[in-house]
Design a protein around this motif. Sequence first.
Motif, PDB file in Angstrom:
ATOM      1  N   PRO A  86     -14.260 -28.276  51.504  1.00 20.06           N
ATOM      2  CA  PRO A  86     -14.135 -28.653  52.914  1.00 20.06           C
ATOM      3  C   PRO A  86     -15.449 -28.463  53.654  1.00 20.06           C
ATOM      4  O   PRO A  86     -16.178 -27.514  53.421  1.00 20.06           O
ATOM      5  CB  PRO A  86     -13.047 -27.698  53.438  1.00 20.06           C
ATOM      6  CG  PRO A  86     -13.047 -26.542  52.493  1.00 20.06           C
ATOM      7  CD  PRO A  86     -13.457 -27.097  51.165  1.00 20.06           C
ATOM      8  N   THR A  87     -15.744 -29.419  54.536  1.00 16.16           N
ATOM      9  CA  THR A  87     -16.922 -29.330  55.392  1.00 16.16           C
ATOM     10  C   THR A  87     -16.554 -29.985  56.722  1.00 16.16           C
ATOM     11  O   THR A  87     -15.387 -29.980  57.092  1.00 16.16           O
ATOM     12  CB  THR A  87     -18.133 -29.995  54.706  1.00 16.16           C
ATOM     13  OG1 THR A  87     -19.273 -29.897  55.551  1.00 16.16           O
ATOM     14  CG2 THR A  87     -17.887 -31.439  54.335  1.00 16.16           C
ATOM     15  N   TYR A 106      -4.680 -32.935  49.445  1.00 15.11           N
ATOM     16  CA  TYR A 106      -5.963 -32.850  48.741  1.00 15.11           C
ATOM     17  C   TYR A 106      -5.702 -32.391  47.308  1.00 15.11           C
ATOM     18  O   TYR A 106      -4.891 -31.493  47.076  1.00 15.11           O
ATOM     19  CB  TYR A 106      -6.874 -31.817  49.404  1.00 15.11           C
ATOM     20  CG  TYR A 106      -7.365 -32.163  50.792  1.00 15.11           C
ATOM     21  CD1 TYR A 106      -8.322 -33.151  50.991  1.00 15.11           C
ATOM     22  CD2 TYR A 106      -6.910 -31.452  51.907  1.00 15.11           C
ATOM     23  CE1 TYR A 106      -8.803 -33.429  52.254  1.00 15.11           C
ATOM     24  CE2 TYR A 106      -7.380 -31.727  53.173  1.00 15.11           C
ATOM     25  CZ  TYR A 106      -8.335 -32.719  53.349  1.00 15.11           C
ATOM     26  OH  TYR A 106      -8.808 -32.991  54.607  1.00 15.11           O
ATOM     27  N   VAL A 107      -6.454 -32.961  46.372  1.00 17.65           N
ATOM     28  CA  VAL A 107      -6.332 -32.599  44.959  1.00 17.65           C
ATOM     29  C   VAL A 107      -7.727 -32.336  44.410  1.00 17.65           C
ATOM     30  O   VAL A 107      -8.626 -33.174  44.548  1.00 17.65           O
ATOM     31  CB  VAL A 107      -5.664 -33.730  44.144  1.00 17.65           C
ATOM     32  CG1 VAL A 107      -5.549 -33.330  42.671  1.00 17.65           C
ATOM     33  CG2 VAL A 107      -4.302 -34.090  44.718  1.00 17.65           C
ATOM     34  N   ALA A 119      -7.663 -21.146  52.907  1.00 18.16           N
ATOM     35  CA  ALA A 119      -8.088 -20.521  54.159  1.00 18.16           C
ATOM     36  C   ALA A 119      -8.098 -21.532  55.298  1.00 18.16           C
ATOM     37  O   ALA A 119      -7.643 -21.246  56.414  1.00 18.16           O
ATOM     38  CB  ALA A 119      -9.459 -19.887  53.987  1.00 18.16           C
ATOM     39  N   LEU A 120      -8.613 -22.724  55.036  1.00 20.35           N
ATOM     40  CA  LEU A 120      -8.728 -23.737  56.077  1.00 20.35           C
ATOM     41  C   LEU A 120      -7.375 -24.218  56.565  1.00 20.35           C
ATOM     42  O   LEU A 120      -7.188 -24.469  57.765  1.00 20.35           O
ATOM     43  CB  LEU A 120      -9.530 -24.926  55.540  1.00 20.35           C
ATOM     44  CG  LEU A 120      -9.693 -26.132  56.471  1.00 20.35           C
ATOM     45  CD1 LEU A 120     -10.559 -25.762  57.669  1.00 20.35           C
ATOM     46  CD2 LEU A 120     -10.296 -27.305  55.719  1.00 20.35           C
ATOM     47  N   LEU A 121      -6.415 -24.328  55.651  1.00 21.81           N
ATOM     48  CA  LEU A 121      -5.156 -24.988  55.973  1.00 21.81           C
ATOM     49  C   LEU A 121      -3.997 -24.022  56.196  1.00 21.81           C
ATOM     50  O   LEU A 121      -2.855 -24.448  56.274  1.00 21.81           O
ATOM     51  CB  LEU A 121      -4.797 -25.970  54.856  1.00 21.81           C
ATOM     52  CG  LEU A 121      -5.834 -27.061  54.593  1.00 21.81           C
ATOM     53  CD1 LEU A 121      -5.461 -27.862  53.360  1.00 21.81           C
ATOM     54  CD2 LEU A 121      -5.990 -27.960  55.802  1.00 21.81           C
ATOM     55  N   ALA A 122      -4.273 -22.741  56.292  1.00 19.91           N
ATOM     56  CA  ALA A 122      -3.207 -21.756  56.493  1.00 19.91           C
ATOM     57  C   ALA A 122      -2.387 -22.129  57.721  1.00 19.91           C
ATOM     58  O   ALA A 122      -2.915 -22.319  58.813  1.00 19.91           O
ATOM     59  CB  ALA A 122      -3.809 -20.372  56.647  1.00 19.91           C
ATOM     60  N   GLY A 125       1.427 -27.329  58.133  1.00 19.09           N
ATOM     61  CA  GLY A 125       2.465 -27.889  57.277  1.00 19.09           C
ATOM     62  C   GLY A 125       2.271 -29.353  56.945  1.00 19.09           C
ATOM     63  O   GLY A 125       2.952 -29.884  56.066  1.00 19.09           O
ATOM     64  N   SER A 126       1.311 -30.013  57.609  1.00 16.82           N
ATOM     65  CA  SER A 126       1.112 -31.443  57.375  1.00 16.82           C
ATOM     66  C   SER A 126       0.003 -31.728  56.377  1.00 16.82           C
ATOM     67  O   SER A 126      -0.226 -32.894  56.032  1.00 16.82           O
ATOM     68  CB  SER A 126       0.781 -32.146  58.692  1.00 16.82           C
ATOM     69  OG  SER A 126      -0.475 -31.692  59.186  1.00 16.82           O
ATOM     70  N   THR A 127      -0.672 -30.676  55.904  1.00 18.23           N
ATOM     71  CA  THR A 127      -1.802 -30.848  55.006  1.00 18.23           C
ATOM     72  C   THR A 127      -1.764 -29.756  53.951  1.00 18.23           C
ATOM     73  O   THR A 127      -1.470 -28.601  54.256  1.00 18.23           O
ATOM     74  CB  THR A 127      -3.134 -30.769  55.774  1.00 18.23           C
ATOM     75  OG1 THR A 127      -3.099 -31.681  56.885  1.00 18.23           O
ATOM     76  CG2 THR A 127      -4.303 -31.119  54.883  1.00 18.23           C
TER      77      THR A 127
END
Length: 285
Positions: A86-87, A106-107, A119-122, A125-127
């Motif tokens: 992620p950036t 994301y895969v 960490a970024l997506l904690a 629920g949509s990602t």
Amino acid sequence: MVAAEERESPIEIRDDIPASARVYGWALGSKDNYQVDRDFALKTAPAFPESIDISRQNRLFLYRAVRYLATEAGIRQFLDLGCGLPTDNNVHQVAQRFAPDARVVYVDIDPIVLAYGRALLAGDGSTVVINADFRDLDAVLSHSEVGRLIDFDEPLAVLFLSVGHHLTDADDPRGILHTVMDRAAPGSHLAFSQVVCSDPGRAAELDARMNAAGIPWQNRTREEVGALLLDGLEPVDPGLVNLLHWRPDPDQSPLPPVPDELARFVGASRMGRDVCEYGGILRKP
């Protein structure tokens, strides 16, 4: 949100061999890398100085592609295969800026991507980011989080951005690309890019360098990329092109500056035309 089984899985991150996601991220200004990644980039860039420009051109294309998919194509679900670290302006951030109800999976196989993605997506629920090999699409498509967020009865966008060169002929790239698109509903889109090289000698040298470092790699010509993609899919204007020419936007926000160590290579892609990042968006009729 990440599946329970993945939250509990230990993450082993190798810092003794270069990782394509970290090398790519360093060219974008990311600090999430190790000395082995920086050493590899600095060793490779003198022979292939275009690599810095085209990494950044691909990232700028990502923004324009996702913006198009969310606004003009009306896509609300995205499957990003081989997403990388992620950036700024990640797929979910761009998509949800223009379509707040967009969903993103994301895969990536690199465990450091999963670590940072968690960490970024904690709490989002949509990602989700799942740790999987995008070459094993049966495993990807049957994953519980893919089933939760992706409805294959509705149009979706499948992103293979700057990962086509990681698919060698032995991987059956055409089969991989079309497996997911065959399952996708009409009106779905495929965004694809990869490094192409029209000089056979340089292509062979880059293939050898990358594979010797443990990074699967196969350069292709523009014609070979077209053969992978165009059967049954309709290119969106302007078609498959050098990404610099895919709907350029002079008002697009710039990327963070390159690291000082790589600054001398910036602009090298303007010196010749035999290496570029090539691709575009295709629609399933």
